[in-house]
Design a protein around this motif. Structure first.
Motif, PDB file in Angstrom:
ATOM      1  N   ASP A 209       0.829  -1.207   0.000  1.00  0.00           N
ATOM      2  CA  ASP A 209       0.000   0.000   0.000  1.00  0.00           C
ATOM      3  C   ASP A 209       0.864   1.259   0.000  1.00  0.00           C
ATOM      4  OD1 ASP A 209      -2.057  -1.798   0.180  1.00  0.00           O
ATOM      5  OD2 ASP A 209      -3.105  -0.767   1.806  1.00  0.00           O
ATOM      6  N   ALA A 210       1.953   1.231   0.758  1.00  0.00           N
ATOM      7  CA  ALA A 210       2.828   2.403   0.837  1.00  0.00           C
ATOM      8  C   ALA A 210       3.453   2.717  -0.520  1.00  0.00           C
ATOM      9  CB  ALA A 210       3.924   2.166   1.878  1.00  0.00           C
ATOM     10  N   ILE A 211       3.907   1.679  -1.223  1.00  0.00           N
ATOM     11  CA  ILE A 211       4.504   1.886  -2.545  1.00  0.00           C
ATOM     12  C   ILE A 211       3.476   2.473  -3.508  1.00  0.00           C
ATOM     13  CG2 ILE A 211       5.414   0.698  -4.579  1.00  0.00           C
ATOM     14  CD1 ILE A 211       6.793  -1.267  -2.656  1.00  0.00           C
ATOM     15  N   ASN A 212       2.301   1.864  -3.542  1.00  0.00           N
ATOM     16  CA  ASN A 212       1.273   2.312  -4.489  1.00  0.00           C
ATOM     17  C   ASN A 212       0.778   3.719  -4.179  1.00  0.00           C
ATOM     18  OD1 ASN A 212       0.193   0.013  -6.488  1.00  0.00           O
ATOM     19  ND2 ASN A 212       0.897  -0.941  -4.601  1.00  0.00           N
ATOM     20  N   ASN A 213       0.502   4.001  -2.920  1.00  0.00           N
ATOM     21  CA  ASN A 213       0.001   5.335  -2.558  1.00  0.00           C
ATOM     22  C   ASN A 213       1.057   6.418  -2.760  1.00  0.00           C
ATOM     23  OD1 ASN A 213      -2.832   5.137  -1.623  1.00  0.00           O
ATOM     24  ND2 ASN A 213      -1.989   3.682  -0.157  1.00  0.00           N
ATOM     25  N   CYS A 214       2.307   6.073  -2.507  1.00  0.00           N
ATOM     26  CA  CYS A 214       3.374   7.050  -2.756  1.00  0.00           C
ATOM     27  C   CYS A 214       3.519   7.311  -4.253  1.00  0.00           C
ATOM     28  CB  CYS A 214       4.698   6.557  -2.186  1.00  0.00           C
ATOM     29  SG  CYS A 214       6.049   7.725  -2.458  1.00  0.00           S
ATOM     30  N   PHE A 215       3.508   6.240  -5.050  1.00  0.00           N
ATOM     31  CA  PHE A 215       3.590   6.391  -6.501  1.00  0.00           C
ATOM     32  C   PHE A 215       2.502   7.335  -7.018  1.00  0.00           C
ATOM     33  CE2 PHE A 215       5.951   2.421  -8.300  1.00  0.00           C
ATOM     34  CZ  PHE A 215       7.057   2.748  -7.555  1.00  0.00           C
ATOM     35  N   THR A 216       1.269   7.124  -6.551  1.00  0.00           N
ATOM     36  CA  THR A 216       0.136   7.862  -7.124  1.00  0.00           C
ATOM     37  C   THR A 216       0.014   9.287  -6.594  1.00  0.00           C
ATOM     38  OG1 THR A 216      -1.395   6.962  -5.469  1.00  0.00           O
ATOM     39  CG2 THR A 216      -1.157   5.742  -7.515  1.00  0.00           C
ATOM     40  N   ASN A 217       0.378   9.512  -5.360  1.00  0.00           N
ATOM     41  CA  ASN A 217       0.234  10.861  -4.801  1.00  0.00           C
ATOM     42  C   ASN A 217       1.420  11.761  -5.114  1.00  0.00           C
ATOM     43  OD1 ASN A 217      -2.392  10.902  -3.332  1.00  0.00           O
ATOM     44  ND2 ASN A 217      -1.493   9.144  -2.285  1.00  0.00           N
ATOM     45  N   LEU A 218       2.622  11.207  -5.141  1.00  0.00           N
ATOM     46  CA  LEU A 218       3.782  12.000  -5.528  1.00  0.00           C
ATOM     47  C   LEU A 218       3.699  12.405  -6.999  1.00  0.00           C
ATOM     48  CD1 LEU A 218       6.567  13.201  -4.850  1.00  0.00           C
ATOM     49  CD2 LEU A 218       7.563  10.976  -5.464  1.00  0.00           C
ATOM     50  N   SER A 219       3.155  11.508  -7.823  1.00  0.00           N
ATOM     51  CA  SER A 219       3.025  11.792  -9.255  1.00  0.00           C
ATOM     52  C   SER A 219       1.788  12.627  -9.547  1.00  0.00           C
ATOM     53  CB  SER A 219       2.935  10.475 -10.033  1.00  0.00           C
ATOM     54  OG  SER A 219       1.733   9.775  -9.706  1.00  0.00           O
ATOM     55  N   THR A 220       1.055  12.997  -8.512  1.00  0.00           N
ATOM     56  CA  THR A 220      -0.226  13.711  -8.606  1.00  0.00           C
ATOM     57  C   THR A 220      -1.189  12.976  -9.537  1.00  0.00           C
ATOM     58  OG1 THR A 220       0.537  15.262 -10.350  1.00  0.00           O
ATOM     59  CG2 THR A 220       0.793  15.951  -8.059  1.00  0.00           C
ATOM     60  N   GLY A 221      -1.208  11.644  -9.380  1.00  0.00           N
ATOM     61  CA  GLY A 221      -2.139  10.803 -10.139  1.00  0.00           C
ATOM     62  C   GLY A 221      -3.414  10.542  -9.370  1.00  0.00           C
ATOM     63  N   GLY A 222      -3.286  10.006  -8.161  1.00  0.00           N
ATOM     64  CA  GLY A 222      -4.430   9.920  -7.258  1.00  0.00           C
ATOM     65  C   GLY A 222      -5.188   8.616  -7.210  1.00  0.00           C
ATOM     66  N   MET A 223      -4.917   7.672  -8.133  1.00  0.00           N
ATOM     67  CA  MET A 223      -5.585   6.376  -8.032  1.00  0.00           C
ATOM     68  C   MET A 223      -5.118   5.663  -6.768  1.00  0.00           C
ATOM     69  SD  MET A 223      -5.614   4.780 -11.873  1.00  0.00           S
ATOM     70  CE  MET A 223      -6.613   5.471 -13.184  1.00  0.00           C
TER      71      MET A 223
END
Length: 479
Positions: A209-223
């Motif tokens: 979860d940490a990897i996925n949420n960091c990927f999406t929020n740092l990239s301003t993607g949001g999924m």
């Protein structure tokens, strides 16, 4: 010669497109590792899309000679088509792995690659772990830009890198050369990615979860990997960490570079960062006082909308019930966006600042004695007429496209405010939704949202250049 492009121009575009295709193919193969780790046996989608993209890219590199020098027009055409191709490869994988229609798969893939964050999946928690990771990975790579990734890894330094960098709507140079600038951006991005993962794990998230949420929020993607997004964790710490990551993602990489070099005060001297703080304070106060949001949620949703991330802490059903005031306020934030030179979408703060300053300078010019010279500077940099005109013309074009899509959505029976909110979210690459996006929505509105996400990510002009090149190519074959 047909139009403005010769045969050698198309050869050059296709050859460099082959490099991008190879890079996209490699990205599509990475989730195989996750599938193996979690014991998933359905590898077909990743293998088909990955091998297909690498193979076609290799053929393009092999058979198309490079007989011309890369110019901006070539870079723009390549950049525009690269996103279409990336979304196609992602859609092939999603169709095979999750059994959805091509249009829905293409929508999901385009949304992920462009960092838009809108999703046609009503229950993401039943998706395979490898698919969840693929969605996050596409956002993480797309946050930097598909072509930027290729520059940093595959393309040799020089003019080609410079033209492609410019084509991805980026102007700021951290290092003297574009190749070194891109590599520096990569290191900054990786540093914040590791930091975000560690912070999320300290807040109680699992590693996945940490990897996925960091990927999406740092990239301003949001999924998210949860149906209720960040709200599923019911954690103040997780919410605050997400706000920080969204702000980091929406701040210029040049500013990050200065901060990481120890020049922390330069962050607060940056005109876009200052504008961001002002907007967040004003809009959050309005949500807090008028819409009765909690303090944390008011800041969270303004940052989510302004940074074009689209993460949320409440269900879509709750957002659908928001007042028109709330929806319009967040729509304005989604249209504005954060800093140029970051992972954010929308108009970008520097254009808004330039327009506001331009109007102010025009008023001063009218009031001043004839022949007076009005100094025009933003953050110590002289602003030329061309920059003001570019900001104005792009803003008009951006809003005009929203207006046309808005009319179509209302013709399909969607409400005016909700339609505007959803369209602004798609074209700004945000991802906040009031329920219009769904697997059963009509095809035309869904296609318009796909086009909006694509146009918003490449900043429209490369798409117009691609259309003109496509028309030229059509005339060539016709004659």
């Amino acid at each position: 010669m047909i139009g403005y492009l010769r045969k050698k121009d198309f050869y050059l575009i296709f050859k460099n497109l082959g490099i991008v295709m190879q890079g996209i193919g490699v990205v599509m193969l990475i989730p195989l590792l996750v599938a193996i780790i979690y014991g998933e046996t359905d590898y077909g989608g990743y293998l088909i899309s990955g091998v297909l993209s690498i193979s076609i890219g290799s053929l393009f590199r092999q058979f198309f000679p490079e007989k011309a020098s890369m110019r901006l027009k070539h870079g723009m055409i390549l950049a525009a088509f690269a996103w279409i191709w990336a979304a196609l490869m992602g859609s092939i994988c999603l169709m095979y792995t999750t059994d959805v229609s091509f249009l829905n798969a293409y929508f999901e893939s385009m949304s992920a690659w462009t960092g838009s964050g809108l999703s046609i999946y009503t229950n993401v928690q039943i998706l395979p772990q490898s698919v969840l990771f693929l969605r996050s990975l596409m956002q993480w790579v797309g946050g930097l830009g598909v072509v930027i990734v290729v520059i940093g890894i595959l393309i040799r330094p020089g003019t080609t890198a410079s033209r492609l960098y410019k084509a991805e709507a980026r102007d700021e140079k951290i290092k003297p050369s574009i190749a070194n600038t891109v590599r520096t951006i990569w290191w900054i991005y990786l540093f914040y990615t590791v930091l975000g993962i560690v912070l999320y794990m300290l807040a109680g998230m699992s590693l996945f979860d940490a990897i996925n949420n960091c990927f999406t929020n740092l990239s301003t993607g949001g999924m998210s990997v949860k149906n209720n997004n960040i709200g599923a964790y019911n954690s103040t710490a997780v919410t605050i960490i997400t706000i920080v990551l969204m702000v980091i993602g929406g701040t210029s990489f040049l500013v990050h570079y200065k901060a990481l070099k120890g020049r922390v005060l330069d962050v607060f001297r940056d005109i876009q960062f200052q504008a961001m703080i002002i907007i967040v304070v004003i809009f959050s106060t309005l949500l807090l006082t008028v819409s009765k949001f909690t303090t944390l949620n008011s800041v969270f949703f303004v940052v989510s909308a302004l940074s074009c991330t689209g993460s949320n802490t409440v269900p879509i059903s709750t957002m659908t019930g928001w007042t028109d005031f709330t929806k319009i306020l967040l729509t304005v934030a989604m249209i504005i966006g954060m800093a140029a030179g970051s992972t954010t979408g929308a108009l970008k703060l520097i254009r808004i600042v330039t327009l506001v300053k331009g109007i102010y300078w025009e008023i001063l010019k009218i009031l001043s004695p004839e022949g007076s010279v009005i100094p025009r500077k933003i953050a110590g940099k002289t602003v030329q007429d061309a920059e003001i005109k570019e900001a104005g013309s792009y803003t008009f074009l951006y809003l005009f496209i929203i207006f046309v899509s808005w009319l179509v959505f209302m013709a399909y029976g969607y409400g005016g405010i909700n339609s505007l909110f959803e369209i602004a979210s798609a074209q700004g690459n945000v991802g906040l939704s009031v329920g219009i996006t769904s697997p059963t929505m009509p095809s035309i509105p869904e296609i318009l949202l796909i086009i909006g996400m694509w146009l918003g990510r490449i900043e429209i002009i490369p798409a117009l250049v691609l259309f003109k090149a496509g028309f030229d190519l059509f005339k060539r074959f016709k004659t």
